[in-house]
Design a protein around this motif. Structure first.
Motif, short mmCIF file in Angstrom:
data_model
loop_
_atom_site.label_atom_id
_atom_site.label_comp_id
_atom_site.label_asym_id
_atom_site.label_seq_id
_atom_site.Cartn_x
_atom_site.Cartn_y
_atom_site.Cartn_z
N PHE A 97 0.84 -1.21 0.00
CA PHE A 97 0.00 0.00 0.00
C PHE A 97 0.87 1.25 0.00
N ALA A 98 0.44 2.21 -0.79
CA ALA A 98 0.99 3.57 -0.71
C ALA A 98 -0.15 4.53 -1.00
N LYS A 99 -0.02 5.75 -0.52
CA LYS A 99 -1.07 6.75 -0.79
C LYS A 99 -1.12 7.00 -2.29
N GLU A 102 0.79 9.73 -3.87
CA GLU A 102 2.27 9.67 -3.88
C GLU A 102 2.78 8.69 -4.95
N LEU A 103 1.86 8.16 -5.78
CA LEU A 103 2.25 7.25 -6.86
C LEU A 103 2.22 7.96 -8.21
N LYS A 104 2.40 9.27 -8.15
CA LYS A 104 2.54 10.05 -9.38
C LYS A 104 3.38 11.29 -9.08
N VAL A 160 7.51 6.22 -3.95
CA VAL A 160 7.71 5.67 -2.60
C VAL A 160 7.52 4.15 -2.58
N MET A 161 6.69 3.65 -3.50
CA MET A 161 6.51 2.19 -3.53
C MET A 161 7.79 1.50 -3.99
N GLY A 162 8.56 2.16 -4.86
CA GLY A 162 9.85 1.60 -5.30
C GLY A 162 10.82 1.51 -4.13
N GLY A 201 -6.34 3.17 -11.74
CA GLY A 201 -6.10 4.60 -11.62
C GLY A 201 -4.74 5.02 -12.17
N VAL A 202 -3.94 4.06 -12.62
CA VAL A 202 -2.67 4.41 -13.26
C VAL A 202 -2.99 4.86 -14.67
N GLY A 203 -2.83 6.15 -14.92
CA GLY A 203 -3.27 6.77 -16.16
C GLY A 203 -2.72 6.11 -17.40
#
Ligand code: N5H
Length: 257
Positions: A97-99, A102-104, A160-162, A201-203
């Motif tokens: 999980f990450a917000k 914060e994944l873009k 942050v997931m990386g 939701g990943v564009g």
């Protein structure tokens, strides 16, 4: 040597829906004869997990809620599993999980609490779970986690997931070192991009898949069945000499410069 998983019990954590890699793993282990124990994060996922498990042609699966941010919940879950089945032979940790925000954009903008949350759920949870599960692996065992290339090199938007996956990879290796003496192996599968709830939701996911089709050695994205088969290998005696390893199930994409 025993290729069959009959008579063995495996815990699968993190099935969200039928597209989940965790579900691909569940199906592969089930087809090999395994009994499955499912855990889900909260009641929202209980029905989907039970409905999916009901499609399997056996009715001895078990279901537990397990919030991996809560040590007491983890300990209680594995206590319950121990009381019900006694021994487990492996565990698939398919949790991250990450917000979303914060994944873009830039990693530079990662917040202190977002960083901590991503690491807590996506990396520390493997250590907490391994500690609780170890006591049930009295016949040896295989622990498997899911990682991604973004933990080894910079992948745009993974951010942050990386960093959390890099921590997960190292956590996996330290656990492999600690648990080897008990006959417990710990490995990771680094899956190529698959359209799961994580990817929602990943564009530009189509662009990511197009890149795989054009450049990956096998010229096609992987699917959850391919990951499931690699998981079956890691859960079976065929992989008995392998621990602390990351197996890339990604059509070979990771070898490219
Ligand atoms: C470079 C990319 C694209 C960027 C995507 C990153 C995906 C990261 C994975 C994390 C786990 C997604 C995540 O935490 C989403 C949450 O913020 C919102 N979603 C939820 O809360 C849903 C409801 C629940 C079920 O999800 C979770 N996690 O609890 C990477 C892609 C090319 C490959 C990819 C998609 C990798 C991966 O790690 O999944």
């Amino acid at each position: 040597m025993n290729f069959s998983l009959e008579g063995r019990t495996y815990v699968v954590m993190g099935v969200a829906n039928k597209r989940s890699i965790a579900w691909g793993i569940s199906q592969a282990l089930h087809n090999a004869g395994a009994r499955l124990v499912f855990t889900y994060a909260n009641e929202r996922f209980e029905k989907p997990v039970r409905d999916l498990a009901a499609t399997l042609d056996r009715d001895d699966s078990l279901f537990y809620e397990c919030d991996v941010t809560d040590d007491d919940a983890i300990n209680q879950t594995f206590e319950n599993i121990k009381n019900e089945v006694g021994v487990i032979h492996g565990l698939a940790h398919c949790i991250a999980f990450a917000k979303r925000e914060e994944l873009k954009g830039e990693f530079l903008n990662t917040s202190r609490d977002g960083f901590a949350l991503a690491h807590d759920i996506s990396a520390f949870s493997l250590a907490a779970i391994a500690r609780a599960a170890k006591d049930l692996m009295t016949e040896g065992g295989s622990i498997l986690t899911l990682t991604y290339l973004g933990g080894e090199r910079v992948v745009e938007n993974y951010n942050v997931m990386g960093v959390a996956k890099a921590s997960l990879d190292a956590t996996m290796r330290y656990l492999a070192n600690d648990l080897g003496k008990y006959g417990v192996r710990v490995n990771a599968i680094s899956a190529g991009p698959i359209r799961t709830v994580s990817a929602k939701g990943v564009g530009d996911f189509n662009a990511i898949l197009k890149e795989i089709e054009e450049r990956a050695p096998l010229r096609k994205p992987v699917n959850k069945e391919e990951v499931g088969d690699a998981a079956y290998f890691l859960m079976s005696d065929l992989s008995r000499g392998i621990t602390g390893e990351i197996i890339h199930v990604d059509s070979g994409y990771n070898i490219l410069g």
